[in-house]
Design an enzyme around this catalytic site. Structure first.
Site, mmCIF file in Angstrom:
data_model
loop_
_atom_site.group_PDB
_atom_site.id
_atom_site.type_symbol
_atom_site.label_atom_id
_atom_site.label_comp_id
_atom_site.label_asym_id
_atom_site.label_seq_id
_atom_site.Cartn_x
_atom_site.Cartn_y
_atom_site.Cartn_z
ATOM 1 N N TYR A 186 0.921 -1.206 -0.068
ATOM 2 C CA TYR A 186 -0.039 -0.045 0.078
ATOM 3 C C TYR A 186 0.915 1.254 -0.074
ATOM 4 O O TYR A 186 1.897 1.202 0.617
ATOM 5 C CB TYR A 186 -0.861 -0.079 1.283
ATOM 6 C CG TYR A 186 -1.760 1.170 1.282
ATOM 7 C CD1 TYR A 186 -2.800 1.491 0.321
ATOM 8 C CD2 TYR A 186 -1.707 2.209 2.403
ATOM 9 C CE1 TYR A 186 -3.601 2.592 0.612
ATOM 10 C CE2 TYR A 186 -2.405 3.279 2.652
ATOM 11 C CZ TYR A 186 -3.509 3.585 1.421
ATOM 12 O OH TYR A 186 -4.153 4.528 1.581
ATOM 13 N N ASP A 240 9.302 2.825 0.127
ATOM 14 C CA ASP A 240 8.122 3.540 0.745
ATOM 15 C C ASP A 240 8.378 2.924 2.352
ATOM 16 O O ASP A 240 7.911 2.310 2.617
ATOM 17 C CB ASP A 240 7.003 3.231 0.195
ATOM 18 C CG ASP A 240 5.648 3.762 0.953
ATOM 19 O OD1 ASP A 240 5.878 4.388 2.223
ATOM 20 O OD2 ASP A 240 4.667 3.481 0.891
ATOM 21 N N LYS A 253 3.940 8.903 8.694
ATOM 22 C CA LYS A 253 3.617 8.336 10.223
ATOM 23 C C LYS A 253 4.385 8.712 11.438
ATOM 24 O O LYS A 253 4.633 9.762 12.068
ATOM 25 C CB LYS A 253 3.328 6.720 10.044
ATOM 26 C CG LYS A 253 2.502 6.454 9.055
ATOM 27 C CD LYS A 253 1.892 5.004 9.364
ATOM 28 C CE LYS A 253 0.716 4.716 8.594
ATOM 29 N NZ LYS A 253 0.785 4.209 7.290
HETATM 30 C C1 LIG Z 1 0.275 4.642 5.834
HETATM 31 C C2 LIG Z 1 0.906 4.395 4.535
HETATM 32 C C3 LIG Z 1 0.907 5.279 3.414
HETATM 33 C C4 LIG Z 1 -0.144 6.577 3.385
HETATM 34 O O1 LIG Z 1 -0.069 7.383 4.435
HETATM 35 P P1 LIG Z 1 -0.953 8.287 4.677
HETATM 36 O O2 LIG Z 1 -0.625 9.232 5.684
HETATM 37 O O3 LIG Z 1 -2.204 7.286 5.395
HETATM 38 O O4 LIG Z 1 -1.465 8.907 3.481
HETATM 39 C C5 LIG Z 1 1.876 4.947 2.489
HETATM 40 N N1 LIG Z 1 2.618 3.822 2.638
HETATM 41 C C6 LIG Z 1 2.720 3.185 3.580
HETATM 42 C C7 LIG Z 1 3.764 2.078 3.362
HETATM 43 C C8 LIG Z 1 1.987 3.348 4.612
HETATM 44 O O5 LIG Z 1 2.084 2.363 5.705
#
Ligand SMILES: *Cc1c(COP(=O)(O)O)cnc(C)c1O
Length: 454
Positions: A163, A258, A286
C-alpha cells in the site's frame, strides 16, 4: 451492549476478564453514519472486517486508550504506526504546547523545518535533501512524479499487497496473467492511469525480469514498502531487495522505498539500513510527525533539484512543514535517537512474541506469529514463510475476527482487520505485555476450540 462474560485466572496469576460496554460508541456511530461515508473518515476504522461498531476514543495515555463508554484498552494499533512512543508522550506534548502559544501556521519557513530535516538527513543514509508534505499519500504521489520527471518515463512497477496511499497511480492491482498492466483498485481511477502501473507479486524475481524485458525503457521506478506491512507482514529476503536494486540500476530506473511505516520504526536508518541497500527516493510519514500529519520524500541533491522552485516538478502545500507538526516530529525523533531505544523496544516485542508462540506450538494451533522489529502479525495458517499477498488465505480471516472480538472484550485493542500489523511502543510496560500474552493465549484457546459458535 456487551457486559461481563467469563473470566480466567492464568497460571501466572493474571486475571483475564471479558467485558465491553458499547452503548455510547454505538450511539455516536449511528450519528456519524449520517455525517461521513460509512460513519468514518478512513475506511478501515469502520470495523467492517471484524463486525460490530468502531469504538469512539475519548483519550489516550501511554499504552492505553479509553473509549467514550469508559472501557480501557492496551493499544497495539498505535494510530496505525505513528505512536512509537505511545499516547500523550510527555516530550511531544511539551514541544507542541510550547509552539501553540506562538501560532499554528505561518505559510513561511521556520527553523523547525530545518531542525527536523537535519534530524532525518543526518540519520538516514542516502538522503541529502527532502521535502515535507502533510501525509504519506502526498509523499508517495510526489515521489512518483519525481521519478517520472527524472527518468522521462511513465510506467511504474508496484507489488501486489503493498500500500502506498490513495493517489491514482497507486490504487492499482494486478490484472490476470503473470504480468499484465494493472487494473484500477478503486472506482474513479482512469484506466489510462492504471495502464501506467505494472503490478507483480512480491518476492518473484522472474516476474520482475520479465517486466524489464518487456518495458525496460518505459519504467520510471520500482516501488516497494520497506517491509510490506499493510497486507499482513510479508518479510522479504534481503537478496531479493538487493536484486531489485541491481535490476533497476541496470535499466536506469529508480528504486523507491516507501518507508512510511518502516522509517524510524525498524531502526533509525529504516529498511534501507536493514537491507544495506541504497534506494533513489525514500518516503516517510507516520512516525516522523509524532502523531501529527507529516510526510516527506527525499533523495540525492541532484534528484531533489528537480523539484520546484529549483526544477520543473511542481509540488506544493499550504500547511507543509507546519510548525506544530514539526515540533511534534522533532520531539519524537529526539527520543528515538537515545542509545538502545530500538534494542529495548525489540527485546520487549520479542519476549511477548516468544511467549505467545510457545503457547501456539504447545497447543499445535494453526497460527503463526510473524514479527520484525516492533511489528507483529498473526497469520492463521501453518505456512511458516509468507512473502507474497496470495500466500494469505482470505478464508482464514474468520479466525482473526473472532480473536479480535475476544481481545476487545479483554481490553486489548488491535487494528480492526486481520491484514493489519500490530505495533509495540516504548510506552508498553512489561506488565502490559504480560497481560496481553495471557489475553492472547486465552483468545486463541477459544478461537481453536471445536464447535465454536461464531
Ligand atoms: C500509511 C501508509 C501510506 C499512506 O500514508 P497516509 O498518511 O495514510 O496518507 C503510504 N505508504 C505506506 C507504506 C503506509 O503504511
Amino acid at each position: 451492549m456487551e457486559v461481563m462474560f467469563l473470566k480466567r485466572i492464568s497460571m501466572k496469576g493474571i486475571t483475564v476478564r471479558e467485558r465491553l460496554n458499547r452503548e455510547k460508541s454505538e450511539e455516536l456511530f449511528e450519528k456519524a453514519k449520517g455525517l461521513f461515508p460509512g460513519g468514518v473518515n478512513s475506511p478501515v476504522r469502520a470495523f467492517k472486517a471484524v463486525d460490530g461498531c468502531p469504538l469512539f476514543i475519548a483519550r489516550g495515555d501511554k499504552a492505553y486508550l479509553w473509549d467514550e463508554d469508559g472501557n480501557k484498552f492496551i493499544d497495539f494499533c498505535c494510530s496505525w504506526g505513528p505512536l512509537i512512543l505511545g499516547h500523550n508522550n510527555r516530550g511531544i506534548r511539551l514541544a507542541v504546547a510550547a509552539q501553540l502559544s506562538k501560532g499554528l501556521s505561518y505559510g513561511a519557513p521556520t527553523v523547525l523545518e530545518n531542525t527536523l530535516a537535519e534530524f532525518i538527513i543526518n540519520n538516514v543514509e542516502h538522503i541529502e535533501k527532502l521535502r515535507f508534505v502533510s501525509s504519506g499519500t502526498e509523499a508517495l504521489m510526489s515521489a512518483i512524479r519525481l521519478a517520472r520527471a527524472y527518468t522521462g518515463r511513465d510506467k511504474i512497477v508496484k507489488f501486489e499487497g503493498c500500500y502506498h496511499g490513495h493517489s491514482d497511480s497507486l490504487l492499482v492491482k494486478a490484472g490476470s496473467g503473470l504480468v499484465t498492466l494493472g487494473k484500477t483498485s478503486s472506482a474513479g481511477v482512469p484506466d489510462s492511469f492504471a495502464q501506467q502501473t505494472i503490478v507483480i507479486g512480491l518476492g518473484d524475481s522472474a516476474a520482475i525480469e520479465y517486466v524489464f524485458s518487456q518495458f525496460a525503457d518505459q519504467i520510471a521506478a520500482v516501488i516497494i514498502e520497506g517491509i510490506p506491512a499493510n497486507n499482513g507482514l510479508l518479510i522479504q529476503e534481503k537478496g531479493y531487495i538487493k536484486f531489485l536494486r541491481e535490476i533497476t540500476e541496470q535499466h536506469n530506473a529508480m528504486l523507491i522505498f516507501d518507508e512510511v511505516i518502516t522509517g524510524f520504526r525498524l531502526g533509525i536508518g529504516g529498511a534501507a539500513a536493514y537491507y544495506g541497500v541504497k534506494p533513489d527516493i525514500v518516503t516517510f510519514g507516520k512516525i516522523i510527525g509524532g502523531g501529527m500529519p507529516v510526510g516527506a520524500y527525499g533523495g540525492s541533491k541532484a534528484l531533489m533539484s528537480m523539484i520546484s522552485p529549483d526544477g520543473p516538478v511542481y509540488q506544493a502545500g499550504t500547511l507543509s512543514g507546519n510548525p506544530v507538526a514539526m515540533s511534534a516530529g522533532i520531539a519524537a525523533l529526539k527520543q528515538l535517537l537515545k542509545p538502545m531505544f530500538y534494542e529495548k523496544l525489540e527485546r520487549k516485542t520479542r519476549s511477548m512474541v516468544t511467549a505467545i508462540q510457545k503457547h501456539i506450538t504447545q497447543q499445535g494451533y494453526e497460527v503463526v506469529l510473524f514479527s520484525i522489529g516492533s511489528m507483529f502479525w498473526f497469520s492463521f495458517s501453518t505456512q511458516q514463510v509468507m512473502r507474497k499477498a496470495e500466500d494469505i488465505d482470505p478464508l482464514s480471516m474468520h479466525r482473526h475476527k473472532l480473536m479480535h472480538k475476544i481481545l476487545l472484550r479483554c481490553g486489548v485493542y488491535f487494528g480492526p482487520s486481520g491484514y493489519e500489523v500490530g505495533f509495540v511502543s516504548s510506552a508498553h510496560t512489561a506488565a502490559d505485555l504480560r497481560y496481553t500474552v495471557e489475553v492472547i493465549k486465552y483468545a486463541l484457546d477459544q478461537v481453536f476450540q471445536e464447535n465454536i459458535v461464531q
